[in-house]
Design a protein around this motif. Structure first.
Motif, PDB file in Angstrom:
ATOM      1  N   ASP A  22       9.146  11.973  -4.910  1.00 22.06           N
ATOM      2  CA  ASP A  22      10.421  12.198  -5.162  1.00 22.06           C
ATOM      3  C   ASP A  22      10.722  13.700  -4.105  1.00 22.06           C
ATOM      4  O   ASP A  22      11.745  14.069  -3.719  1.00 22.06           O
ATOM      5  N   ARG A  23       9.677  14.298  -3.452  1.00 20.91           N
ATOM      6  CA  ARG A  23       9.828  15.255  -2.678  1.00 20.91           C
ATOM      7  C   ARG A  23       9.761  14.976  -1.213  1.00 20.91           C
ATOM      8  O   ARG A  23       9.462  15.956  -0.233  1.00 20.91           O
ATOM      9  N   ASN A  24       9.628  13.721  -1.053  1.00 16.71           N
ATOM     10  CA  ASN A  24       9.434  12.995   0.291  1.00 16.71           C
ATOM     11  C   ASN A  24       7.876  13.470   0.832  1.00 16.71           C
ATOM     12  O   ASN A  24       7.610  13.318   1.993  1.00 16.71           O
ATOM     13  N   ASP A  25       7.037  13.814  -0.122  1.00 22.86           N
ATOM     14  CA  ASP A  25       5.611  14.199   0.501  1.00 22.86           C
ATOM     15  C   ASP A  25       4.647  12.790   0.217  1.00 22.86           C
ATOM     16  O   ASP A  25       4.888  11.992  -0.545  1.00 22.86           O
ATOM     17  N   PRO A  26       3.655  12.778   1.321  1.00 24.44           N
ATOM     18  CA  PRO A  26       3.245  11.361   1.020  1.00 24.44           C
ATOM     19  C   PRO A  26       2.271  11.380  -0.092  1.00 24.44           C
ATOM     20  O   PRO A  26       1.684  12.531  -0.482  1.00 24.44           O
ATOM     21  N   VAL A  27       2.068  10.113  -0.934  1.00 26.93           N
ATOM     22  CA  VAL A  27       1.327   9.652  -1.632  1.00 26.93           C
ATOM     23  C   VAL A  27      -0.037   9.249  -1.308  1.00 26.93           C
ATOM     24  O   VAL A  27      -0.068   8.388  -0.491  1.00 26.93           O
ATOM     25  N   GLU A  28      -1.038   9.699  -1.824  1.00 22.60           N
ATOM     26  CA  GLU A  28      -2.502   9.137  -1.579  1.00 22.60           C
ATOM     27  C   GLU A  28      -2.439   7.737  -2.240  1.00 22.60           C
ATOM     28  O   GLU A  28      -2.685   7.535  -3.593  1.00 22.60           O
ATOM     29  N   VAL A  29      -2.663   6.658  -1.532  1.00 23.04           N
ATOM     30  CA  VAL A  29      -2.893   5.338  -1.845  1.00 23.04           C
ATOM     31  C   VAL A  29      -3.515   4.499  -0.919  1.00 23.04           C
ATOM     32  O   VAL A  29      -3.474   4.627   0.106  1.00 23.04           O
ATOM     33  N   ALA A  30      -4.418   3.464  -1.382  1.00 26.89           N
ATOM     34  CA  ALA A  30      -5.267   2.780  -0.237  1.00 26.89           C
ATOM     35  C   ALA A  30      -4.396   1.399  -0.247  1.00 26.89           C
ATOM     36  O   ALA A  30      -4.160   0.817  -1.147  1.00 26.89           O
ATOM     37  N   VAL A  31      -3.511   1.024   1.042  1.00 31.96           N
ATOM     38  CA  VAL A  31      -2.774   0.003   1.174  1.00 31.96           C
ATOM     39  C   VAL A  31      -3.633  -1.005   1.775  1.00 31.96           C
ATOM     40  O   VAL A  31      -4.096  -0.894   2.845  1.00 31.96           O
ATOM     41  N   GLU A  32      -3.843  -2.131   1.026  1.00 36.38           N
ATOM     42  CA  GLU A  32      -4.510  -3.249   1.520  1.00 36.38           C
ATOM     43  C   GLU A  32      -3.703  -4.559   1.674  1.00 36.38           C
ATOM     44  O   GLU A  32      -2.753  -4.866   0.811  1.00 36.38           O
ATOM     45  N   HIS A  33      -4.348  -5.452   2.443  1.00 34.61           N
ATOM     46  CA  HIS A  33      -3.746  -6.737   2.563  1.00 34.61           C
ATOM     47  C   HIS A  33      -4.176  -7.736   1.411  1.00 34.61           C
ATOM     48  O   HIS A  33      -5.277  -7.789   1.127  1.00 34.61           O
ATOM     49  N   GLY A  34      -3.193  -8.228   0.664  1.00 32.56           N
ATOM     50  CA  GLY A  34      -3.442  -9.207  -0.345  1.00 32.56           C
ATOM     51  C   GLY A  34      -3.714  -8.330  -1.634  1.00 32.56           C
ATOM     52  O   GLY A  34      -3.386  -7.271  -1.841  1.00 32.56           O
ATOM     53  N   THR A  35      -3.940  -9.114  -2.736  1.00 32.34           N
ATOM     54  CA  THR A  35      -4.326  -8.833  -4.194  1.00 32.34           C
ATOM     55  C   THR A  35      -5.760  -8.360  -4.492  1.00 32.34           C
ATOM     56  O   THR A  35      -5.828  -8.152  -5.500  1.00 32.34           O
ATOM     57  N   ALA A  36      -6.716  -8.423  -3.676  1.00 33.61           N
ATOM     58  CA  ALA A  36      -7.919  -8.389  -3.923  1.00 33.61           C
ATOM     59  C   ALA A  36      -8.105  -7.043  -4.655  1.00 33.61           C
ATOM     60  O   ALA A  36      -7.727  -5.759  -4.456  1.00 33.61           O
ATOM     61  N   GLY A  37      -8.748  -6.888  -5.868  1.00 34.13           N
ATOM     62  CA  GLY A  37      -8.810  -5.595  -6.614  1.00 34.13           C
ATOM     63  C   GLY A  37      -7.880  -5.272  -7.562  1.00 34.13           C
ATOM     64  O   GLY A  37      -7.789  -4.447  -8.332  1.00 34.13           O
ATOM     65  N   ILE A  38      -6.474  -6.024  -7.507  1.00 31.36           N
ATOM     66  CA  ILE A  38      -5.387  -5.793  -8.218  1.00 31.36           C
ATOM     67  C   ILE A  38      -5.036  -6.828  -9.324  1.00 31.36           C
ATOM     68  O   ILE A  38      -5.031  -6.656 -10.462  1.00 31.36           O
TER      69      ILE A  38
END
Length: 129
Positions: free
Chosen positions: A31-47
């Motif tokens: 909400d403050r425009n600060d980056p969020v730490e997240v692993a962005v991966e291709h596809g659904t593996a692990g989700i």
């Protein structure tokens, strides 16, 4: 189970064809425009499994003026460790193709990752209109 899927569309508002290949580059912001730490991966593996829009093979998509392409995101709102704060992002920052200007999209509903730290992204696909 907390499974979430969202689709984002990109419309070619220009006068020339616009070519997309593969996957957009994404990042999330709070909400403050600060980056969020997240692993962005291709596809659904692990989700999850069985999300065809996210697990489809990438293809080259050429958008004529007025045509659209879409991409899908998948994540789980899951808290697995009560000592780790849950993460919520209201802004998706998208680079549609390498070298293109990054677009900021403020969401009506957040990407509520819990504390999984994972976001799956699907490839660009043409939208039939």
């Amino acid at each position: 189970m907390g499974l979430r899927v969202a689709e984002i569309q990109l419309v070619n508002c220009g006068a020339q064809p616009y070519v997309l290949e593969g996957y957009p580059r994404l990042s999330l912001r709070d909400d403050r425009n600060d980056p969020v730490e997240v692993a962005v991966e291709h596809g659904t593996a692990g989700i999850t499994s069985g999300a065809p829009a996210v697990d489809a093979p990438p293809e080259r998509v050429t958008l004529a003026p007025g045509q659209a392409a879409s991409m899908a995101m998948v994540w789980r709102n899951l808290v697995t460790d009560s000592t780790v704060a849950a993460v919520t992002a209201r802004i998706v920052e998208i680079e549609p193709r390498s070298g293109a200007p990054r677009l900021w999209l403020r969401l009506a509903l957040p990407v509520d990752l819990g504390n999984t730290g994972k976001l799956g992204v699907g490839p660009w696909t043409a939208v039939g209109r």
